[in-house]
Design a protein around this motif. Structure first.
Motif, short mmCIF file in Angstrom:
data_model
loop_
_atom_site.label_atom_id
_atom_site.label_comp_id
_atom_site.label_asym_id
_atom_site.label_seq_id
_atom_site.Cartn_x
_atom_site.Cartn_y
_atom_site.Cartn_z
N THR A 19 0.85 -1.19 0.00
CA THR A 19 0.00 0.00 0.00
C THR A 19 0.89 1.24 0.00
O THR A 19 2.05 1.18 0.36
CB THR A 19 -0.91 0.00 1.24
OG1 THR A 19 -0.08 -0.11 2.41
CG2 THR A 19 -1.88 -1.16 1.20
N PRO A 20 0.35 2.41 -0.40
CA PRO A 20 1.18 3.61 -0.44
C PRO A 20 1.80 3.92 0.92
O PRO A 20 1.14 3.80 1.96
CB PRO A 20 0.19 4.70 -0.87
CG PRO A 20 -0.87 3.98 -1.61
CD PRO A 20 -1.00 2.65 -0.93
N GLY A 21 3.06 4.29 0.91
CA GLY A 21 3.75 4.59 2.15
C GLY A 21 5.22 4.82 1.90
O GLY A 21 5.72 4.71 0.78
N PRO A 22 5.97 5.13 2.96
CA PRO A 22 7.40 5.44 2.81
C PRO A 22 8.29 4.22 2.61
O PRO A 22 9.45 4.37 2.23
CB PRO A 22 7.74 6.14 4.13
CG PRO A 22 6.79 5.55 5.12
CD PRO A 22 5.52 5.30 4.35
N VAL A 23 7.78 3.01 2.88
CA VAL A 23 8.59 1.80 2.80
C VAL A 23 8.44 1.18 1.42
O VAL A 23 7.33 0.90 0.96
CB VAL A 23 8.17 0.78 3.87
CG1 VAL A 23 9.05 -0.46 3.79
CG2 VAL A 23 8.26 1.41 5.26
N SER A 24 9.58 0.98 0.76
CA SER A 24 9.61 0.33 -0.54
C SER A 24 10.40 -0.97 -0.42
O SER A 24 11.55 -0.97 0.07
CB SER A 24 10.27 1.25 -1.59
OG SER A 24 10.41 0.59 -2.83
N VAL A 25 9.80 -2.06 -0.84
CA VAL A 25 10.43 -3.37 -0.75
C VAL A 25 10.82 -3.80 -2.16
O VAL A 25 10.00 -4.31 -2.92
CB VAL A 25 9.50 -4.41 -0.10
CG1 VAL A 25 10.22 -5.74 0.08
CG2 VAL A 25 8.98 -3.90 1.24
N SER A 26 12.07 -3.54 -2.51
CA SER A 26 12.55 -3.81 -3.86
C SER A 26 13.96 -4.36 -3.80
O SER A 26 14.81 -3.83 -3.07
CB SER A 26 12.52 -2.52 -4.70
OG SER A 26 12.98 -2.75 -6.01
N ILE A 27 14.21 -5.45 -4.53
CA ILE A 27 15.55 -6.06 -4.61
C ILE A 27 16.08 -5.82 -6.02
O ILE A 27 15.58 -6.40 -6.98
CB ILE A 27 15.51 -7.56 -4.28
CG1 ILE A 27 14.70 -7.81 -3.01
CG2 ILE A 27 16.92 -8.09 -4.12
CD1 ILE A 27 13.34 -8.35 -3.25
N GLN A 28 17.09 -4.98 -6.12
CA GLN A 28 17.64 -4.61 -7.42
C GLN A 28 18.83 -5.50 -7.78
O GLN A 28 19.54 -6.02 -6.91
CB GLN A 28 18.07 -3.14 -7.41
CG GLN A 28 16.92 -2.17 -7.19
CD GLN A 28 17.40 -0.73 -7.23
OE1 GLN A 28 18.58 -0.44 -7.03
NE2 GLN A 28 16.48 0.19 -7.51
N HIS A 29 19.04 -5.64 -9.08
CA HIS A 29 20.24 -6.26 -9.65
C HIS A 29 20.41 -7.72 -9.25
O HIS A 29 21.53 -8.19 -9.00
CB HIS A 29 21.48 -5.47 -9.26
CG HIS A 29 21.37 -3.99 -9.47
ND1 HIS A 29 20.68 -3.45 -10.54
CD2 HIS A 29 21.85 -2.93 -8.74
CE1 HIS A 29 20.75 -2.13 -10.45
NE2 HIS A 29 21.45 -1.80 -9.39
N LEU A 30 19.31 -8.46 -9.17
CA LEU A 30 19.41 -9.90 -8.97
C LEU A 30 19.72 -10.57 -10.31
O LEU A 30 19.38 -10.05 -11.38
CB LEU A 30 18.10 -10.46 -8.42
CG LEU A 30 17.71 -10.09 -6.99
CD1 LEU A 30 16.30 -10.58 -6.68
CD2 LEU A 30 18.70 -10.67 -5.98
N GLY A 31 20.33 -11.73 -10.24
CA GLY A 31 20.46 -12.52 -11.45
C GLY A 31 19.07 -12.89 -11.97
O GLY A 31 18.13 -13.08 -11.19
N THR A 32 18.95 -13.01 -13.27
CA THR A 32 17.64 -13.26 -13.86
C THR A 32 17.01 -14.54 -13.33
O THR A 32 15.82 -14.57 -12.98
CB THR A 32 17.76 -13.32 -15.39
OG1 THR A 32 18.31 -12.10 -15.87
CG2 THR A 32 16.40 -13.53 -16.02
#
Length: 568
Positions: free
Chosen positions: A491-504
């Protein structure tokens, strides 16, 4: 559907009837004065500044310049000073007009609760009628701006599921009346998030012993009080922590803007001293440069002062099934954050706080949007503005006792693969040279943790049952390096759960497995038991990402990366 308790409903209904909420209720008679206080102060300040300016001009013998508007204002004030009867009549007429407008505003502003909704009518020239269904009410907040504090009034803010624009504000009521209205509205809306006096149910806590599964005491239950049931005041709760204003002041100053401004001033002063060699000439150069740095310094000062005023006097209390937050120096606010509406958790440690070991904790709350400018949205999503790591872990343990404290500490301070962490691909070294050895994710039976940043540390946690959706994306550089980014949408908010640059391959496995875990986590417990799910085996499966952890062999086609031959 569970039928409501008739006894509770009747009691709440009688209480609401005693308060008269079913009939149209007027706001406090001083409401127009408080609402117009800022405007009135601005008008009085402008008139006072003009008067003082004219007095000094008269003393100095100035002619006031060639501006006809200034001359007209001065002549008008001079005429009023020379004719006391006219002045008295003008002041009396102005007071009558202001009083009439205020009375009309109060007379046409009223609210009631009936027909399963709360209604507010206001306006005598341009009328407005707002309705908020009680089933859409998410929370109710008490706000006390500075002028309201001086008059003993409070504002009741009814937060609905539609976000900030759909909130309904009862401005203003007496402080006692506002508390009564808030309690009864929560009861009528079925959002009694504060625990009633007596034994309270806290997720993951045994009411008989008052401890979490890993042995942490919570102050709730029989065992917490030596054989008696712990009582939690539904309006105050058990205080968990207070943030000293002195610490908040230091944390507010340790900000990128203030540090940048101080560095610029230091460099400029050093260059000027090296060039001129005289402190007097340096001061002269600084005075000349002030107009250029003034707007920048003013903007930074306003931002930092606003942060201090917003989070000052911060207190966090546990009411059993919700966290109660009190904060504000000039605008005192009391906010209740129900635990069941928290969707994601985040810890942040800026570079400037690293020597002091301070962290900030924020959450995403369903029904409360996030304003990137830092206005009202952050008031309801910041559960610890600044604190030590131990305090941050205590806050997160309060908000969700199922989260392991050891896992959180490892996420905050650790790096590498120790503890079952999966790191980003080594091919990401060229895109993130500083933190590629630290950034990654770990999976537990309850949630997914993400950590990133070496200089600016970030930790995000999202329970599997709170995942709204998942996305897999690739930018041009990631596509060339066979990398991908996975985002757990909340939901909208200050916390972003994102994992960048993983192997495909790792990204696709994570996407598939997390989709299955979130689907399983949202299933009723009885349904899982009926399918014969072995909880012990499930725990072992979800400790690490692997292809065998997927509950389904089929991967939806929209979640697969297209072959390179099909890309356009």
């Amino acid at each position: 559907m569970t039928e409501p308790d008739p006894s509770i409903s009747s009691v709440e209904g009688r209480a609401a009837h005693d308060l008269g909420l079913h009939e149209w209720q007027h706001l406090h008679p001083l409401s127009p004065i408080v609402r117009g206080g800022v405007v009135g102060i601005a008008v009085i300040g402008y008139a006072g500044s003009q008067l003082v300016d004219d007095v000094f001009r008269g003393i100095g013998g100035g002619d006031g310049g060639d501006d006809p508007s200034e001359g007209g204002l001065r002549d008008g004030l001079g005429f009023l000073f020379d004719h006391s009867l006219v002045t008295s009549a003008v002041v009396l007429l102005a007071l009558l007009v202001v009083g009439l407008v205020g009375w009309l505003s109060w007379r046409f502003s009223k609210f009631r609760v009936t027909g399963g909704q709360i209604e507010l009518r206001k306006g005598w020239l341009f009328r407005e009628h707002r309705q908020v269904p009680l089933e859409r009410v998410q929370a109710i907040e008490i706000s006390r701006p500075l002028i309201a504090q001086l008059t003993g009034l409070s504002q009741v803010i009814v937060q609905s599921a539609g976000g900030g624009d759909s909130h309904l504000k009862l401005a203003f009521l007496s402080a006692r009346r506002a508390d009564e209205v808030r309690r009864e509205l929560l009861a009528l809306a079925g959002r009694r998030d504060e625990a009633r006096p007596g034994r309270v149910a806290v997720p993951g806590v045994d009411l008989e012993t008052g401890v979490t599964p890993d042995g942490r005491p919570t102050g709730v239950g029989v065992g917490a009080t030596g054989g008696t049931t712990a009582l939690l005041d539904p309006d105050e709760g058990r205080e968990v922590l207070r943030v000293p204003n002195s610490r908040l002041f230091v944390a507010t100053i340790l900000h990128g803007g203030t540090i940048f401004l101080g560095a610029v001033a230091l460099v400029a002063g050093s260059l000027a001293l090296a060039a001129y060699g005289s402190s007097l000439e340096v001061l002269t150069g600084v005075a000349i440069a002030l107009p250029a740095l003034g707007p920048l310094a003013f903007g930074i000062a306003v931002n930092r002062v606003g942060e201090l005023l917003k989070h000052g006097n911060f207190r966090l209390a546990d009411t059993g099934s919700s966290a109660r937050i009190q904060h504000g120096l000039t605008d005192k606010r009391t906010t209740t954050v129900p635990l069941h509406r928290i969707q994601a958790f985040g810890m942040v440690q800026p570079l400037w706080w690293r020597p002091l070991g301070w962290w900030r904790v924020s959450v995403n709350v369903a029904g409360i949007g996030h304003d990137p400018t830092g206005d009202d949205g952050d008031n309801d999503t910041t559960v610890l503005p600044v604190g030590t790591l131990d305090q941050a872990l205590d806050v997160l343990a309060l908000l969700d006792p199922a989260i392991s404290e050891d896992d959180l500490r490892r996420a905050a301070l650790g790096e590498g693969r120790e503890g079952g962490w999966t790191l980003v691909s080594e091919r990401a070294r060229s895109l993130d040279r500083l933190s590629w050895r630290r950034s990654g994710f770990a999976v537990s039976p309850h949630s997914l943790m993400v950590r990133s940043g070496r200089l600016w540390r970030r930790v995000s946690v999202m329970p599997h049952a709170r995942v709204q959706s998942l996305t897999l994306s690739q930018g041009p550089l990631e596509r060339q390096l066979d990398l991908a980014t996975v985002t757990l949408v909340s939901t909208p908010g200050p916390v972003s759960v994102s994992i960048q640059h993983l192997g495909t391959d790792t990204a696709q496995d994570l996407l598939r497995d997390e989709t299955s875990r979130s689907r399983e986590a949202r299933q009723p417990v009885g349904a899982a038991a009926a399918r014969g799910t072995d909880d012990t085996q499930h725990t072992q499966h979800t400790r690490e990402i692997s292809g065998t952890a997927c509950m389904s062999e089929d991967l939806p086609s929209q979640l697969e990366l297209p072959p390179p031959s099909e890309e356009r």
